[in-house]
Write a protein that holds these residues in place. Structure first.
Motif, PDB file in Angstrom:
ATOM      1  N   ARG A   1       3.291  -8.141   7.884  1.00 38.47           N
ATOM      2  CA  ARG A   1       3.326  -7.622   9.249  1.00 38.47           C
ATOM      3  C   ARG A   1       2.740  -6.213   9.317  1.00 38.47           C
ATOM      4  N   MET A   2       2.941  -5.449   8.260  1.00 40.43           N
ATOM      5  CA  MET A   2       2.445  -4.074   8.246  1.00 40.43           C
ATOM      6  C   MET A   2       0.936  -4.008   8.065  1.00 40.43           C
ATOM      7  N   ALA A   3       0.359  -4.980   7.338  1.00 36.64           N
ATOM      8  CA  ALA A   3      -1.068  -4.911   7.008  1.00 36.64           C
ATOM      9  C   ALA A   3      -1.958  -4.780   8.248  1.00 36.64           C
ATOM     10  N   PRO A   4      -1.803  -5.624   9.288  1.00 33.68           N
ATOM     11  CA  PRO A   4      -2.658  -5.446  10.476  1.00 33.68           C
ATOM     12  C   PRO A   4      -2.394  -4.127  11.199  1.00 33.68           C
ATOM     13  N   ILE A   5      -1.151  -3.640  11.151  1.00 32.58           N
ATOM     14  CA  ILE A   5      -0.841  -2.368  11.819  1.00 32.58           C
ATOM     15  C   ILE A   5      -1.525  -1.219  11.083  1.00 32.58           C
ATOM     16  N   ILE A   6      -1.465  -1.233   9.752  1.00 28.38           N
ATOM     17  CA  ILE A   6      -2.188  -0.230   8.964  1.00 28.38           C
ATOM     18  C   ILE A   6      -3.680  -0.328   9.260  1.00 28.38           C
ATOM     19  N   GLY A   7      -4.182  -1.552   9.285  1.00 29.20           N
ATOM     20  CA  GLY A   7      -5.596  -1.750   9.567  1.00 29.20           C
ATOM     21  C   GLY A   7      -6.004  -1.237  10.937  1.00 29.20           C
ATOM     22  N   SER A   8      -5.090  -1.278  11.918  1.00 30.86           N
ATOM     23  CA  SER A   8      -5.433  -0.851  13.281  1.00 30.86           C
ATOM     24  C   SER A   8      -5.793   0.627  13.338  1.00 30.86           C
ATOM     25  N   PHE A   9      -5.148   1.464  12.523  1.00 23.95           N
ATOM     26  CA  PHE A   9      -5.465   2.899  12.525  1.00 23.95           C
ATOM     27  C   PHE A   9      -6.880   3.134  12.010  1.00 23.95           C
ATOM     28  N   PHE A  10      -7.264   2.427  10.957  1.00 28.00           N
ATOM     29  CA  PHE A  10      -8.619   2.569  10.438  1.00 28.00           C
ATOM     30  C   PHE A  10      -9.639   1.980  11.412  1.00 28.00           C
ATOM     31  N   LYS A  11      -9.263   0.888  12.079  1.00 28.60           N
ATOM     32  CA  LYS A  11     -10.176   0.276  13.043  1.00 28.60           C
ATOM     33  C   LYS A  11     -10.461   1.230  14.195  1.00 28.60           C
ATOM     34  N   MET A  12      -9.444   1.970  14.645  1.00 30.14           N
ATOM     35  CA  MET A  12      -9.649   2.922  15.734  1.00 30.14           C
ATOM     36  C   MET A  12     -10.591   4.050  15.326  1.00 30.14           C
ATOM     37  N   ALA A  13     -10.651   4.341  14.016  1.00 25.69           N
ATOM     38  CA  ALA A  13     -11.488   5.441  13.532  1.00 25.69           C
ATOM     39  C   ALA A  13     -12.927   5.022  13.262  1.00 25.69           C
TER      40      ALA A  13
END
Length: 595
Positions: free
Chosen positions: A309-321
């Motif tokens: 569950r955490m993996a996509p949330i972590i990925g979202s921060f990098f995706k925004m950048a």
């Protein structure tokens, strides 16, 4: 260059335009020995990782799912990196030059809500039922029919997408270094085939994390130096306004994301806000990030449910950048890319332009910016970053194709009693097959009007209808086997049919995209939305007249019929809901600032 590949001749290569068979092309830059060494070290590293991890890919669980041992951070970085191929590095840099900051919608509204929804809402079902793929989930929920349709359409799409990445990398090598397209395609495909076939998903994931670091290290210098030259963000906007006023740049709103969305004719993309919110933000975005096995496979490799569950949330921060290293260079190119006489460089909207014309295409914006700012050594790092991005995209598609082909096509339809060892062997051969077919599709991409139109059309054909079927099945207990099959089939045929209708009769655009002023990208958004609506409606109607499964059969597959595992309490800074709130706040702040 062809002589570097033993036994390879021009006659042995797939058919391609005659102009592409030349051994070399004019180049923008010449690599120093240091640049060449950096690129060579990278290729050695990725293949070494494949050999090193070969001993940890002996069972099907290890080869296709990396043993389900990945931490949240590794799974999250791989989750983003698998998507960080030519779609981002070349396609969207070129789209930013063409459409302005509107291209950032594909990173923010077109990604973040869906990534967060996957992590919090959908991931528990994918993870708890221990499926190896999204077609595998459809088999459990709807039966073999829906799973087979999904598996074949996904396998077809992945090799086409892999061809996009192969072509994009070869195009960069041609533009920047003058390398032959055929040579570049063969070398990159051999490297990907080697490390994925050897180490399976584990090798692909570790290489994707390495590639993610290289992409940021190699690409970050371009927007920094570009902003310095343009005089910061405000200086860039002033110079852009001047270029528009004198006619050097096409008129339009290039620096606001939502302000010009009130009418199709008010923005360079020719799209309405409803297309962005519902077509991109729902149909394509949720379809890709929650049902495309290419990215979901990385999250399924996590070692427990919280990490998944955490993996996509972590990925979202990098995706925004990511827009800061992809969209921003494309925007800056509108004011800094110049010809030797000081005039603004003229770019055209085709993948390939007439040889010797002196023109470049939108898809060449990022390599042009790299050559402008990077000295010897740094240029090698930048080129390596591009190669890493393309190979990451290729490897992601090939590894996903291998898993779907083996688990969802070969095992249920060809050899139901296959041993675990036999499935691993099939998976390795499927990797080679996927690479070979991808080489052929790379040449198909050359005839497309633009990389992004090609990619978005594929998503609207195969990903969006799948979203409608998965959502109905996951949240409605009444959905039946027949409903899932016919919903998926009719949704897919609807999207392909609408595309064919507009191709045969361009005036049909006013019906498909609700306006005769819509452009190609807008058409893709609305076509995807129609396909989701049809898939959902057909699924519901057919399900209402057919027999559903019992509640016991739906355990682990549907909300309301599943008891989810209880997670151990953790400090707030490790809780997925805490980071979910932070991600939502940052997402809203970015959209408001660039409104």
């Amino acid at each position: 260059m062809l002589a570097l590949v033993p036994g390879l001749t021009a006659a042995a290569l797939p058919a391609a335009p005659a102009a592409l068979l030349a051994l070399s092309a004019p180049s923008l830059a010449h690599l120093s020995l240091l640049d060449i060494a950096i690129i060579a070290i990278y290729f050695v590293m990725v293949i070494w990782i494949g050999f090193y991890l070969k001993g940890q890919a002996n069972t099907s669980e290890e080869f296709f799912m990396a043993g389900r041992e990945m931490t949240a951070w590794i799974a999250g970085l791989s989750f983003v990196s698998a998507n960080l191929g030519s779609l981002e590095l070349m396609g969207w840099a070129g789209s930013a030059y063409q459409y302005g900051i509107l291209a950032a919608h594909w990173y923010w509204v077109g990604a973040i809500p869906a990534m967060l929804f996957l992590g919090i809402v959908m991931m528990p079902f994918y993870y708890v039922c221990k499926t190896h793929s999204v077609p595998g989930y459809l088999k459990l929920r709807y039966g073999q029919g829906a799973s087979t349709v999904s598996a074949f359409s996904f396998a077809f799409m992945t090799v086409l997408m892999s061809g996009v990445n192969m072509f994009a990398m070869a195009e960069v090598m041609k533009v920047v270094l003058g390398w032959n397209l055929n040579f570049s395609i063969i070398v990159s495909s051999l490297a990907v085939a080697a490390y994925v076939a050897l180490g399976g998903l584990r090798s692909a994931i570790f290489n994707e994390v390495l590639q993610f670091m290289l992409i940021w290290g190699g690409a970050l210098l371009v927007p920094i130096l570009g902003l310095v030259e343009a005089g910061g963000w405000n200086g860039f906007k002033a110079k852009l306004a001047h270029n528009i006023a004198i006619g050097a740049t096409a008129p339009g709103d290039y620096t606001h994301m939502w302000r010009s969305m009130g009418h199709f004719t008010d923005n360079p993309m020719g799209i309405h806000w409803t297309g962005i919110v519902f077509g991109l933000g729902f149909a394509i975005s949720f379809g890709y990030w929650t049902t495309d096995f290419l990215v979901v496979q990385r999250v399924l490799a996590a070692h427990n449910l919280r990490s998944a569950r955490m993996a996509p949330i972590i990925g979202s921060f990098f995706k925004m950048a990511v827009p800061f290293i992809v969209i921003l260079p494309g925007l800056l190119a509108l004011v800094v890319l110049q010809n030797p006489d000081g005039s603004l460089m003229h770019l055209v909207g085709q993948n390939l332009v007439t040889p010797g014309s002196g023109l470049h295409s939108y898809n060449e914006v990022l390599p042009l910016m790299m050559v402008r700012y990077m000295a010897p050594g740094l240029l090698g790092l930048g080129i390596t970053a591009l190669i890493a991005g393309f190979m990451s995209g290729m490897a992601g598609n090939v590894s996903a194709f291998s898993a779907v082909w083996t688990y969802d096509i070969y095992q249920p339809l060809i050899k139901k009693d296959a041993s675990d060892e036999h499935l691993v062997t099939v998976g390795r051969w499927a990797t080679i097959l996927g690479v070979i077919v991808s080489i052929g599709t790379a040449y198909l991409v050359m005839s497309a009007a633009g990389i992004m139109d090609y990619v978005q059309a594929l998503f609207s054909f195969f990903i969006s209808p799948l979203l409608g079927v998965v959502l109905v099945g996951m949240f409605w207990k009444r959905a039946t086997k027949a409903g899932g099959f016919w919903g998926l089939l009719m949704g897919t045929l609807t999207s392909i049919g609408l595309w064919g209708w507009v191709k045969a009769d361009p005036s049909a655009l006013r019906f498909v995209a609700i306006s005769p002023n819509a452009r190609d990208m807008a058409e893709n958004m609305y076509r995807a939305l129609w396909s989701v609506i049809v898939a959902i409606l057909v699924n519901v109607i057919v399900s209402l007249v057919t027999k559903p499964k019992t509640l016991a059969e739906l355990n682990g597959l549907v909300y309301g019929a599943t008891t989810l595992p209880v997670e151990e309490p953790v400090p707030f800074y490790k809780n997925e809901y805490f980071w979910l709130v932070i991600a939502i706040i940052l997402f809203l702040a970015l959209n408001i600032y660039f409104w």
